[in-house]
Design a protein around this motif. Structure first.
Motif, PDB file in Angstrom:
ATOM      1  N   GLY A  24      36.068  64.320  13.512  1.00 42.46           N
ATOM      2  CA  GLY A  24      35.567  63.148  14.215  1.00 42.46           C
ATOM      3  C   GLY A  24      36.536  61.975  14.125  1.00 42.46           C
ATOM      4  O   GLY A  24      36.752  61.251  15.108  1.00 42.46           O
ATOM      5  N   LEU A  25      37.144  61.778  12.951  1.00 41.95           N
ATOM      6  CA  LEU A  25      38.143  60.713  12.788  1.00 41.95           C
ATOM      7  C   LEU A  25      39.356  60.966  13.694  1.00 41.95           C
ATOM      8  O   LEU A  25      39.922  60.036  14.282  1.00 41.95           O
ATOM      9  N   SER A  26      39.749  62.238  13.817  1.00 49.59           N
ATOM     10  CA  SER A  26      40.895  62.607  14.660  1.00 49.59           C
ATOM     11  C   SER A  26      40.611  62.308  16.128  1.00 49.59           C
ATOM     12  O   SER A  26      41.438  61.707  16.827  1.00 49.59           O
ATOM     13  N   VAL A  27      39.438  62.738  16.597  1.00 52.25           N
ATOM     14  CA  VAL A  27      39.058  62.502  17.992  1.00 52.25           C
ATOM     15  C   VAL A  27      38.957  60.996  18.260  1.00 52.25           C
ATOM     16  O   VAL A  27      39.437  60.506  19.291  1.00 52.25           O
ATOM     17  N   THR A  28      38.371  60.254  17.319  1.00 51.61           N
ATOM     18  CA  THR A  28      38.246  58.804  17.465  1.00 51.61           C
ATOM     19  C   THR A  28      39.614  58.148  17.589  1.00 51.61           C
ATOM     20  O   THR A  28      39.819  57.266  18.429  1.00 51.61           O
ATOM     21  N   ARG A  29      40.558  58.592  16.767  1.00 49.75           N
ATOM     22  CA  ARG A  29      41.924  58.032  16.797  1.00 49.75           C
ATOM     23  C   ARG A  29      42.554  58.237  18.170  1.00 49.75           C
ATOM     24  O   ARG A  29      43.146  57.320  18.743  1.00 49.75           O
ATOM     25  N   LEU A  30      42.428  59.440  18.708  1.00 52.47           N
ATOM     26  CA  LEU A  30      43.026  59.747  20.009  1.00 52.47           C
ATOM     27  C   LEU A  30      42.344  58.986  21.139  1.00 52.47           C
ATOM     28  O   LEU A  30      43.017  58.424  22.020  1.00 52.47           O
ATOM     29  N   HIS A  50      54.107  62.343  25.710  1.00 50.01           N
ATOM     30  CA  HIS A  50      53.198  61.827  24.680  1.00 50.01           C
ATOM     31  C   HIS A  50      51.741  61.978  25.124  1.00 50.01           C
ATOM     32  O   HIS A  50      50.903  62.489  24.370  1.00 50.01           O
ATOM     33  N   ILE A  51      51.444  61.588  26.355  1.00 50.56           N
ATOM     34  CA  ILE A  51      50.080  61.719  26.885  1.00 50.56           C
ATOM     35  C   ILE A  51      49.677  63.192  26.942  1.00 50.56           C
ATOM     36  O   ILE A  51      48.531  63.558  26.637  1.00 50.56           O
ATOM     37  N   GLY A  52      50.615  64.050  27.309  1.00 50.01           N
ATOM     38  CA  GLY A  52      50.343  65.488  27.364  1.00 50.01           C
ATOM     39  C   GLY A  52      49.937  66.036  26.008  1.00 50.01           C
ATOM     40  O   GLY A  52      49.002  66.838  25.903  1.00 50.01           O
ATOM     41  N   TRP A  53      50.629  65.591  24.941  1.00 51.15           N
ATOM     42  CA  TRP A  53      50.267  66.062  23.606  1.00 51.15           C
ATOM     43  C   TRP A  53      48.938  65.477  23.140  1.00 51.15           C
ATOM     44  O   TRP A  53      48.190  66.130  22.407  1.00 51.15           O
ATOM     45  N   VAL A  54      48.631  64.253  23.583  1.00 55.57           N
ATOM     46  CA  VAL A  54      47.329  63.668  23.257  1.00 55.57           C
ATOM     47  C   VAL A  54      46.221  64.525  23.851  1.00 55.57           C
ATOM     48  O   VAL A  54      45.238  64.877  23.174  1.00 55.57           O
ATOM     49  N   LEU A  55      46.369  64.901  25.126  1.00 56.60           N
ATOM     50  CA  LEU A  55      45.361  65.731  25.794  1.00 56.60           C
ATOM     51  C   LEU A  55      45.282  67.121  25.164  1.00 56.60           C
ATOM     52  O   LEU A  55      44.190  67.671  24.977  1.00 56.60           O
ATOM     53  N   PHE A  93      44.209  65.785  11.656  1.00 59.43           N
ATOM     54  CA  PHE A  93      44.111  64.324  11.637  1.00 59.43           C
ATOM     55  C   PHE A  93      45.497  63.688  11.595  1.00 59.43           C
ATOM     56  O   PHE A  93      45.764  62.698  12.290  1.00 59.43           O
ATOM     57  N   PHE A  94      46.389  64.243  10.774  1.00 61.55           N
ATOM     58  CA  PHE A  94      47.749  63.720  10.700  1.00 61.55           C
ATOM     59  C   PHE A  94      48.425  63.772  12.069  1.00 61.55           C
ATOM     60  O   PHE A  94      49.135  62.835  12.446  1.00 61.55           O
ATOM     61  N   LEU A  95      48.227  64.870  12.800  1.00 63.17           N
ATOM     62  CA  LEU A  95      48.791  64.969  14.148  1.00 63.17           C
ATOM     63  C   LEU A  95      48.271  63.843  15.036  1.00 63.17           C
ATOM     64  O   LEU A  95      49.032  63.244  15.803  1.00 63.17           O
ATOM     65  N   SER A  96      46.984  63.550  14.936  1.00 61.56           N
ATOM     66  CA  SER A  96      46.393  62.468  15.726  1.00 61.56           C
ATOM     67  C   SER A  96      47.013  61.128  15.347  1.00 61.56           C
ATOM     68  O   SER A  96      47.319  60.302  16.213  1.00 61.56           O
ATOM     69  N   ALA A  97      47.222  60.910  14.038  1.00 66.54           N
ATOM     70  CA  ALA A  97      47.815  59.656  13.571  1.00 66.54           C
ATOM     71  C   ALA A  97      49.274  59.537  13.998  1.00 66.54           C
ATOM     72  O   ALA A  97      49.759  58.436  14.283  1.00 66.54           O
ATOM     73  N   PHE A  98      49.981  60.668  14.062  1.00 65.38           N
ATOM     74  CA  PHE A  98      51.373  60.628  14.517  1.00 65.38           C
ATOM     75  C   PHE A  98      51.467  60.245  15.993  1.00 65.38           C
ATOM     76  O   PHE A  98      52.445  59.637  16.420  1.00 65.38           O
TER      77      PHE A  98
END
Length: 197
Positions: A24-30, A50-55, A93-98
């Protein structure tokens, strides 16, 4: 005096709640990062890769949550299995923060930021591929057998792509990788995870 063992489904529900907090924290970050871009489109230059990796990562997180439901059938739980799953969720989560740090003021935009931090991002992405393999094996031979030889081709291909992405700044390669990753993730989910069997 030892307590009686809990039924596997009850342990699974406990573990799933903790994993859900991290996911949930990861999804919220993105989602917060995407909303910030929409709210302030002129503040920072966006970068399609960058947007592609977010999606892609959003899709991976949803997939991860669905995929882990198979653990309800795990006959026995150990602390090592529990710890492994929590670390797996933390890596996501780390991936989301990166992808969306607290600030990118030190960079000219998301392209400069992403290319500069690509070694961290793709090292952790490669870790998710390895963790996915271990996670699949934990679920048992009947589980990973349903993916056929494609799964054993998929893992090394992703690892090779991550290795190239770590050392290369070639924009065409990065665009190809994220396009392939997003399309393949959608295809994989549609072909294997429409229903839980």
């Amino acid at each position: 005096m030892t307590s009686p063992p809990l039924p596997s489904p009850e342990i699974f529900q406990h573990v799933r709640i903790i994993m859900g907090m991290v996911v949930g924290l990861s999804v919220t970050r993105l989602l917060n990062g995407l909303v910030r871009i929409i709210q302030h489109p002129g503040q920072t230059r966006i970068y399609p890769v960058h947007i592609g990796w977010v999606l892609t990562l959003l899709l991976m997180l949803v997939h991860f949550w669905w995929w882990e439901f198979w653990l309800v059938a795990l006959p026995a739980w150990t602390f090592e299995t529990y710890l492994f799953l929590i670390i797996y969720a933390i890596i996501l989560f780390f991936l989301s923060a990166f992808l969306f740090p607290d600030s990118i003021s030190d960079y000219t935009g998301y392209e400069d930021f992403f290319i500069s931090r690509r070694k961290w991002f793709f090292s952790f992405f490669a870790l998710t591929v390895i963790f996915d393999l271990i996670d699949t094996l934990i679920k048992g031979s009947a589980h990973y057998a349903m993916f056929s030889a494609e799964y054993w081709f998929r893992v090394p291909v992703y690892l090779v792509f991550c290795g190239i992405a770590i050392v290369s700044t070639n924009r065409r390669f990065h665009m190809t990788f994220v396009s392939f990753g997003l399309i393949y993730e959608i295809s994989w989910i549609l072909r294997h995870f429409e229903t839980l069997r």
